[in-house]
Design an enzyme around this catalytic site. Structure first.
Site, PDB file in Angstrom:
ATOM      1  N   GLY A 176       0.823  -1.080  -0.016  1.00 33.07           N
ATOM      2  CA  GLY A 176       0.013   0.040  -0.021  1.00 33.07           C
ATOM      3  C   GLY A 176       0.864   1.220   0.032  1.00 33.07           C
ATOM      4  O   GLY A 176       2.121   1.186  -0.449  1.00 33.07           O
ATOM      5  N   ARG A 177       0.618   2.337   0.525  1.00 31.34           N
ATOM      6  CA  ARG A 177       1.064   3.741   0.511  1.00 31.34           C
ATOM      7  C   ARG A 177       2.306   3.364   1.302  1.00 31.34           C
ATOM      8  O   ARG A 177       3.555   3.721   0.835  1.00 31.34           O
ATOM      9  CB  ARG A 177       0.264   4.638   1.156  1.00 31.34           C
ATOM     10  CG  ARG A 177      -0.827   5.211   0.500  1.00 31.34           C
ATOM     11  CD  ARG A 177      -1.557   6.513   1.028  1.00 31.34           C
ATOM     12  NE  ARG A 177      -2.982   6.530   0.973  1.00 31.34           N
ATOM     13  CZ  ARG A 177      -3.910   6.071   1.423  1.00 31.34           C
ATOM     14  NH1 ARG A 177      -3.546   4.940   2.527  1.00 31.34           N
ATOM     15  NH2 ARG A 177      -5.187   5.792   1.063  1.00 31.34           N
ATOM     16  N   ILE A 178       2.252   2.872   2.549  1.00 30.87           N
ATOM     17  CA  ILE A 178       3.727   2.700   3.410  1.00 30.87           C
ATOM     18  C   ILE A 178       4.669   1.681   2.700  1.00 30.87           C
ATOM     19  O   ILE A 178       5.904   2.062   2.522  1.00 30.87           O
ATOM     20  CB  ILE A 178       3.328   2.499   4.627  1.00 30.87           C
ATOM     21  CG1 ILE A 178       2.461   3.500   5.486  1.00 30.87           C
ATOM     22  CG2 ILE A 178       4.701   2.432   5.601  1.00 30.87           C
ATOM     23  CD1 ILE A 178       1.911   3.393   6.792  1.00 30.87           C
ATOM     24  N   THR A 256       6.208  -2.614  11.213  1.00 24.78           N
ATOM     25  CA  THR A 256       5.700  -1.276  11.805  1.00 24.78           C
ATOM     26  C   THR A 256       4.172  -1.461  11.388  1.00 24.78           C
ATOM     27  O   THR A 256       3.524  -0.289  11.768  1.00 24.78           O
ATOM     28  CB  THR A 256       6.381  -0.213  10.932  1.00 24.78           C
ATOM     29  OG1 THR A 256       6.361  -0.758   9.698  1.00 24.78           O
ATOM     30  CG2 THR A 256       7.901  -0.017  11.250  1.00 24.78           C
ATOM     31  N   ARG A 258       0.796  -3.920  12.705  1.00 21.58           N
ATOM     32  CA  ARG A 258       0.317  -4.220  13.819  1.00 21.58           C
ATOM     33  C   ARG A 258       0.743  -5.353  14.373  1.00 21.58           C
ATOM     34  O   ARG A 258       1.123  -6.395  13.706  1.00 21.58           O
ATOM     35  CB  ARG A 258      -1.254  -4.375  13.614  1.00 21.58           C
ATOM     36  CG  ARG A 258      -2.186  -3.111  13.349  1.00 21.58           C
ATOM     37  CD  ARG A 258      -2.297  -2.439  14.534  1.00 21.58           C
ATOM     38  NE  ARG A 258      -3.032  -0.905  14.199  1.00 21.58           N
ATOM     39  CZ  ARG A 258      -2.384   0.118  13.976  1.00 21.58           C
ATOM     40  NH1 ARG A 258      -1.148   0.357  13.687  1.00 21.58           N
ATOM     41  NH2 ARG A 258      -3.390   1.119  13.839  1.00 21.58           N
ATOM     42  N   GLU A 287       0.378  -3.961  23.899  1.00 20.23           N
ATOM     43  CA  GLU A 287       0.807  -2.358  24.008  1.00 20.23           C
ATOM     44  C   GLU A 287       0.501  -1.785  25.373  1.00 20.23           C
ATOM     45  O   GLU A 287      -0.828  -1.634  25.324  1.00 20.23           O
ATOM     46  CB  GLU A 287       0.821  -1.625  22.666  1.00 20.23           C
ATOM     47  CG  GLU A 287       1.228  -2.450  21.515  1.00 20.23           C
ATOM     48  CD  GLU A 287       1.304  -1.548  20.339  1.00 20.23           C
ATOM     49  OE1 GLU A 287       0.828  -0.333  20.281  1.00 20.23           O
ATOM     50  OE2 GLU A 287       1.540  -2.146  19.179  1.00 20.23           O
ATOM     51  N   HIS A 306       5.775   1.703  19.520  1.00 15.14           N
ATOM     52  CA  HIS A 306       4.877   2.266  18.590  1.00 15.14           C
ATOM     53  C   HIS A 306       4.945   3.813  18.195  1.00 15.14           C
ATOM     54  O   HIS A 306       4.160   4.587  18.339  1.00 15.14           O
ATOM     55  CB  HIS A 306       3.327   2.118  18.978  1.00 15.14           C
ATOM     56  CG  HIS A 306       2.480   1.737  17.890  1.00 15.14           C
ATOM     57  ND1 HIS A 306       1.278   0.820  18.148  1.00 15.14           N
ATOM     58  CD2 HIS A 306       2.203   2.177  16.721  1.00 15.14           C
ATOM     59  CE1 HIS A 306       0.424   0.978  16.936  1.00 15.14           C
ATOM     60  NE2 HIS A 306       1.142   1.944  16.196  1.00 15.14           N
ATOM     61  N   ALA A 308       6.350   4.833  14.876  1.00 20.92           N
ATOM     62  CA  ALA A 308       6.558   4.848  13.649  1.00 20.92           C
ATOM     63  C   ALA A 308       6.163   6.293  13.143  1.00 20.92           C
ATOM     64  O   ALA A 308       6.880   7.058  12.118  1.00 20.92           O
ATOM     65  CB  ALA A 308       6.178   3.840  13.007  1.00 20.92           C
TER      66      ALA A 308
HETATM   67  C1  GLV Z   1      -0.464   3.888  13.665  1.00 22.98           C
HETATM   68  O1  GLV Z   1      -0.086   2.635  13.962  1.00 22.98           O
HETATM   69  C2  GLV Z   1      -1.576   4.173  13.100  1.00 22.98           C
HETATM   70  O2  GLV Z   1      -2.421   3.636  12.635  1.00 22.98           O
HETATM   71  O3  GLV Z   1      -1.677   5.481  12.550  1.00 22.98           O
END
Ligand code: GLV
Length: 355
Positions: A176-178, A256, A258, A287, A306, A308
């Site tokens: 996807g985007r990331i 990064t 889930r 978490e 968490h 990122a």
């Molecule tokens: C962070 O984990 C988000 O979903 O923005």
């Protein structure tokens, strides 16, 4: 930018208990100021200005009479909560992930959900790379070695050997985007990039020269595997013992996305027993992580809490976009960051509009 509304317009709407008042938005916890300022232009803001999320009972009570909720990924917006929130029209989550929201139920109730796609892409990709490099080159372990006084020999041919990144194979799960932004950075490292996604991304293949591969091929051939899928029933436990055993003994796993996408117990075993070389994790099954979690005893894993998307600029943009989305819905306008477009059929925007 949002238009500024005249006072006359702002107070003109008529809706249930809201007659003559601004819509009410509950902000579940402390957020960047820009979000609050924006909301205050149009709404009565009930701001819970505290860092941790509200306890569940407090949250359930707080949403009973609000038109909108500004939440984060730590508050569960489920059937129970939605049923309690009788006036709710829109939920804005300051996150790109929305696994904490029962999207189907919200949609069926005509509740709009807005989120923060796009604005955190590059920041999260940077962090995935930070973890990848740190895990491959043992940056944290080396830092700890110095701090603990264990650096006693100035330079040694066999000390702290890690794994090369340049010229290796990067496997991306979820383009996807990331995932795309992570793949793009791999060019600078002259890497071959394989990717798996539920849909083939031919455009990305052309633009980045990435190669579509099965999960099995990715796991077997990659030197680095980075996870970028959302958490869904299909992706929960996607990387377990079987998958970790398929990976190279020299491979590094980065997550990064889930926590529950990876079976954390299996991963700890894999790292301890050397099925893979190292891991870089920003997300966890629970978490904060339990203090006695086996991962914490291992040197070959780099852990971040968490964070990122946690840059000053990006967190500001996330708060702003979430607030903008909420306001747009309350104004009866379609926001770009609408997460559940099917809701438009259930409750058209002119029925949601109260500003
Ligand atoms: C962070 O984990 C988000 O979903 O923005």
């Amino acid at each position: 930018m949002l238009n500024t509304l005249s006072e006359e317009l702002r107070f003109k709407y008529v809706e249930g208990k809201n007659i003559g008042m601004k819509p009410t938005v509950y902000v579940t916890r402390r957020i960047p100021e820009i979000g609050i300022k924006l909301l205050e232009e149009y709404c009565e803001v009930r701001y819970r200005d505290e860092v941790p999320s509200p306890p569940r009972e407090e949250l359930l009570k707080a949403v009973e009479d609000v038109d909108a909720i500004f939440c984060t990924l730590n508050e569960r917006i489920d059937k129970e909560l939605i049923d309690r929130a009788k006036r709710l029209r829109v939920v804005g989550t300051m996150s790109v992930g929305f696994d904490h929201i029962d999207l189907e139920y919200a949609t069926s109730k005509g509740i709009y959900v807005v989120y923060t796609p796009g604005v955190l892409t590059e920041t999260v990709a940077d962090h995935a790379w930070a973890l990848l490099l740190a895990a491959a080159r043992r940056v944290v372990e080396a830092d700890n070695m110095i701090r603990s006084g264990e650096w006693t020999i100035p330079w040694a041919p066999t000390m702290m050997l890690g794994h090369d990144v340049y010229g290796k194979v990067l496997g991306i799960i979820g383009l996807g985007r990331i995932g795309y932004a992570v793949a793009k950075r791999a060019k600078g490292f002259n890497m071959r990039v394989l990717y798996y996604d539920v849909v083939r991304r031919e455009q990305a293949e052309k633009e980045l020269g990435v190669e579509y591969a099965s999960m099995e091929r990715i796991l077997k051939e990659s030197d680095f595997v980075s996870i970028h899928v959302p958490l869904t029933p299909e992706t929960r436990g996607l990387i377990g013992e079987k998958e970790l055993k398929m990976m190279k003994k020299t491979a590094v796993l980065v997550n990064t996305a889930r926590g529950p996408v990876v079976d954390q117990k299996a991963l700890a075993k894999a790292l301890e027993e050397g099925w893979i070389a190292a891991a870089g994790l920003d997300v966890f099954e629970k978490e904060p992580i339990d203090p006695d979690d086996p991962l914490l005893k291992l040197k070959n894993v780099v852990l971040t809490p968490h964070i990122a998307s946690a840059s000053h600029d990006t967190r500001n943009k996330m708060a702003e976009l979430t607030a903008q989305g909420i306001i747009k819905v309350l104004k009866g306008e379609r926001p770009d960051n609408l997460c559940n477009p099917d809701v438009l059929k259930v409750r058209p925007l002119d029925q949601v509009k109260i500003i």
